[in-house]
Design a protein around this motif. Structure first.
Motif, short mmCIF file in Angstrom:
data_model
loop_
_atom_site.label_atom_id
_atom_site.label_comp_id
_atom_site.label_asym_id
_atom_site.label_seq_id
_atom_site.Cartn_x
_atom_site.Cartn_y
_atom_site.Cartn_z
N ALA A 25 93.75 55.05 70.55
CA ALA A 25 94.47 54.59 69.37
C ALA A 25 95.76 55.39 69.16
N VAL A 26 95.69 56.71 69.34
CA VAL A 26 96.88 57.55 69.20
C VAL A 26 97.91 57.20 70.26
N ALA A 27 97.48 56.99 71.48
CA ALA A 27 98.41 56.63 72.56
C ALA A 27 99.07 55.29 72.26
N MET A 28 98.30 54.32 71.81
CA MET A 28 98.85 53.00 71.49
C MET A 28 99.81 53.09 70.31
N LEU A 36 99.05 54.28 61.89
CA LEU A 36 97.68 54.38 62.41
C LEU A 36 96.71 54.70 61.27
N ARG A 37 95.67 53.88 61.19
CA ARG A 37 94.59 54.13 60.22
C ARG A 37 93.28 54.23 60.99
N PHE A 38 92.60 55.37 60.79
CA PHE A 38 91.25 55.54 61.29
C PHE A 38 90.32 55.16 60.15
N GLY A 39 89.27 54.40 60.43
CA GLY A 39 88.34 54.01 59.39
C GLY A 39 86.90 54.16 59.83
N HIS A 40 86.04 54.50 58.89
CA HIS A 40 84.61 54.65 59.16
C HIS A 40 83.84 54.07 57.98
N VAL A 41 82.72 53.42 58.29
CA VAL A 41 81.86 52.86 57.25
C VAL A 41 80.55 53.63 57.22
N ILE A 69 87.31 64.69 65.09
CA ILE A 69 88.51 64.33 65.86
C ILE A 69 89.71 65.19 65.46
N ALA A 70 89.46 66.40 65.02
CA ALA A 70 90.51 67.26 64.47
C ALA A 70 91.71 67.42 65.41
N ASP A 71 91.47 67.71 66.67
CA ASP A 71 92.59 67.91 67.60
C ASP A 71 93.37 66.62 67.82
N ILE A 72 92.67 65.49 67.87
CA ILE A 72 93.32 64.20 68.06
C ILE A 72 94.13 63.84 66.82
N LEU A 73 93.56 64.09 65.65
CA LEU A 73 94.24 63.83 64.38
C LEU A 73 95.50 64.68 64.26
N GLU A 74 95.39 65.93 64.62
CA GLU A 74 96.54 66.84 64.58
C GLU A 74 97.65 66.36 65.51
N GLU A 75 97.27 65.93 66.70
CA GLU A 75 98.22 65.39 67.67
C GLU A 75 98.93 64.15 67.09
N ALA A 76 98.17 63.27 66.47
CA ALA A 76 98.74 62.04 65.90
C ALA A 76 99.72 62.36 64.77
N LYS A 77 99.33 63.28 63.89
CA LYS A 77 100.19 63.63 62.76
C LYS A 77 101.46 64.34 63.21
N ALA A 78 101.40 65.03 64.35
CA ALA A 78 102.57 65.74 64.87
C ALA A 78 103.49 64.83 65.68
N ASP A 79 103.02 63.66 66.04
CA ASP A 79 103.77 62.73 66.88
C ASP A 79 104.86 62.03 66.06
N GLU A 80 106.10 62.26 66.40
CA GLU A 80 107.22 61.67 65.66
C GLU A 80 107.28 60.15 65.79
N ASN A 81 106.62 59.60 66.81
CA ASN A 81 106.60 58.15 67.00
C ASN A 81 105.60 57.44 66.08
N ILE A 82 104.71 58.20 65.45
CA ILE A 82 103.70 57.59 64.59
C ILE A 82 104.10 57.84 63.13
#
Length: 145
Positions: A25-28, A36-41, A69-82
């Motif tokens: 999801a982060v790559a896409m 990007l929205r991560f969701g859980h039920v 998913i802390a490391d993945i979330l951190e990567e996503a938040k740091a990505d200027e493209n997202i």
């Protein structure tokens, strides 16, 4: 309409494949410059008759999902493209809550999910949440194996 995706929803399921799904999801999102929205039920159907505080339960589940998913979330938040990243957790019946409280308000043009999560046993026989999403969503659905 610009090419690519603008809003991507990623279903978190707590399974061992969750990290792979989140990374996809982060790559896409990065490739498409998409929100990007991560969701859980939290499956609340078995607990509806009890006196559970669902707001607290959802907050605890959100914190746990973010931890997983802390490391993945951190990567996503740091990505200027997202442009935006969020994690949202709601309680209720899985399919209805996913459709009505997590996906519909975000109006994604891509939904990403895993092939099999940690839902109740009935979903293993029925074909799981991923099959539900493929059949009901009007946008593209990517199932990550």
């Amino acid at each position: 309409m610009p090419a690519g995706y603008q809003r991507i929803f990623c279903a978190l399921d707590g399974s061992s494949a969750q990290a792979a799904v989140a990374r996809k999801a982060v790559a896409m999102a990065s490739d498409n410059k998409a929100a990007l929205r991560f969701g859980h039920v939290v499956d609340a159907v078995p607990s509806e008759a009890s006196a559970i505080n669902f707001q607290d339960l959802c907050e605890q589940a959100r914190q746990e999902a973010e931890r997983q998913i802390a490391d993945i979330l951190e990567e996503a938040k740091a990505d200027e493209n997202i442009p935006s990243v969020e994690v949202v957790v709601e309680a209720g019946s899985i399919n209805d809550t996913l459709d009505n409280l997590l996906i519909a308000p975000f109006d994604p043009d891509l939904v990403i999910c895993g092939a099999r999560g940690l839902s109740s046993i009935k979903y293993a026989f029925v074909g799981s949440v991923s099959t539900h999403l493929i059949r009901t969503q009007e946008c593209d659905v990517l199932v990550v194996k």
